[in-house]
Design a protein around this motif. Structure first.
Motif, PDB file in Angstrom:
ATOM      1  N   VAL A 165       0.840  -1.202   0.000  1.00 14.68           N
ATOM      2  CA  VAL A 165       0.000   0.000   0.000  1.00 14.68           C
ATOM      3  C   VAL A 165       0.873   1.250   0.000  1.00 14.68           C
ATOM      4  O   VAL A 165       0.628   2.206  -0.746  1.00 14.68           O
ATOM      5  CB  VAL A 165      -0.983  -0.009   1.192  1.00 14.68           C
ATOM      6  CG1 VAL A 165      -1.762   1.273   1.282  1.00 14.68           C
ATOM      7  CG2 VAL A 165      -1.915  -1.202   1.092  1.00 14.68           C
ATOM      8  N   VAL A 166       1.902   1.253   0.838  1.00 11.69           N
ATOM      9  CA  VAL A 166       2.821   2.398   0.906  1.00 11.69           C
ATOM     10  C   VAL A 166       3.552   2.571  -0.416  1.00 11.69           C
ATOM     11  O   VAL A 166       3.671   3.688  -0.939  1.00 11.69           O
ATOM     12  CB  VAL A 166       3.809   2.234   2.082  1.00 11.69           C
ATOM     13  CG1 VAL A 166       4.907   3.268   2.028  1.00 11.69           C
ATOM     14  CG2 VAL A 166       3.061   2.309   3.402  1.00 11.69           C
ATOM     15  N   VAL A 167       4.034   1.480  -0.981  1.00 10.21           N
ATOM     16  CA  VAL A 167       4.746   1.555  -2.270  1.00 10.21           C
ATOM     17  C   VAL A 167       3.812   2.073  -3.377  1.00 10.21           C
ATOM     18  O   VAL A 167       4.196   2.929  -4.170  1.00 10.21           O
ATOM     19  CB  VAL A 167       5.330   0.177  -2.655  1.00 10.21           C
ATOM     20  CG1 VAL A 167       5.823   0.149  -4.082  1.00 10.21           C
ATOM     21  CG2 VAL A 167       6.464  -0.186  -1.694  1.00 10.21           C
ATOM     22  N   CYS A 168       2.591   1.592  -3.383  1.00 12.11           N
ATOM     23  CA  CYS A 168       1.618   2.033  -4.398  1.00 12.11           C
ATOM     24  C   CYS A 168       1.285   3.517  -4.208  1.00 12.11           C
ATOM     25  O   CYS A 168       1.178   4.261  -5.179  1.00 12.11           O
ATOM     26  CB  CYS A 168       0.368   1.179  -4.325  1.00 12.11           C
ATOM     27  SG  CYS A 168      -0.780   1.500  -5.658  1.00 12.11           S
ATOM     28  N   ALA A 169       1.119   3.942  -2.961  1.00 12.58           N
ATOM     29  CA  ALA A 169       0.807   5.339  -2.687  1.00 12.58           C
ATOM     30  C   ALA A 169       1.964   6.247  -3.092  1.00 12.58           C
ATOM     31  O   ALA A 169       1.744   7.370  -3.570  1.00 12.58           O
ATOM     32  CB  ALA A 169       0.481   5.527  -1.209  1.00 12.58           C
TER      33      ALA A 169
END
Length: 170
Positions: A165-169
C-alpha cells in the motif's frame, strides 16, 4: 458513474499489471494473456502444493486446479485478464506462504511475504486483503494470543500488508 465508481472499481493493482504486460511484451493484447496464462500455471502448481501440505494428498490440489482452469476457460474474452483473476493467483501464493512445511511453523519472513501478497491482492480487489486477517486470526488461535511468538508472527504479517500500500501510494 455508479457501476464504475461504486460497484466495479478498478484499484491501481490491475493497472500496474497491465503496465507490466506492456513493458514486457509491447502494447498488443497478447502480453496480458501471456501474464495471465503464466499466473494460472503458477496458481495451479500452488494449489497442488497447498493440498500436499494440508492434506498430504496433492491430487486434491490437482482437481482444484483443473476445476479452476475449466471455470476460467468458460469465461468469455472480456471476462478474463480481470483483477479477480490476478487477485486469486496472489491469494493462493499468500496461502502457500502461510501454510507450514511439515512440523515447522511459517517463518516471520514467509508471513511478511504472505501479508504483502494479500495486500497486493487487495490492490486488485479490496476484499481480498481480508485473507491476511484470516491468517492472523488463525495464528492467534493456534499459538495462543498471549504468546510472544504469535505476536511476532502477526506483526510480520501486518508489516507485509502495509508495504504494498505504501509503495503504491508513493
Amino acid at each position: 458513474m455508479p457501476y464504475r465508481d461504486a460497484w466495479d472499481i478498478k484499484p491501481p493493482g490491475i493497472f500496474l499489471i497491465y503496465a507490466a504486460a506492456r513493458a514486457l511484451f509491447g502494447g498488443a493484447q497478447i502480453g496480458i494473456r501471456i501474464l495471465e496464462v503464466a499466473g494460472l500455471a503458477l496458481m495451479c502448481w500452488g494449489m497442488v502444493r497447498l493440498a500436499a501440505r494440508l492434506w498430504h494428498e496433492p491430487r486434491i490440489g490437482f482437481v482444484a486446479a483443473v476445476l479452476a482452469l475449466i471455470a476460467h476457460a468458460r469465461l468469455d474474452f472480456w471476462s478474463t485478464a480481470q483483477p479477480e483473476t490476478f487477485g486469486g493467483m496472489l491469494t493462493i501464493a499468500g496461502l502457500l506462504c502461510a501454510v507450514p512445511h511439515g512440523d515447522r511453523a511459517a517463518s516471520p519472513y514467509r508471513l511478511f511475504l504472505c501479508g504483502a501478497l494479500f495486500s497486493a491482492a487487495g490492490l486488485l480487489k479490496p476484499p481480498l486483503v481480508g485473507g491476511a486477517a484470516v491468517v492472523a486470526l488463525y495464528l492467534l488461535n493456534k499459538d495462543g494470543s498471549k504468546s510472544r511468538e504469535s505476536a511476532a508472527r502477526v506483526t510480520a504479517l501486518s508489516a507485509g500488508v502495509i508495504v504494498p500500500v505504501v509503495v503504491c501510494a508513493a
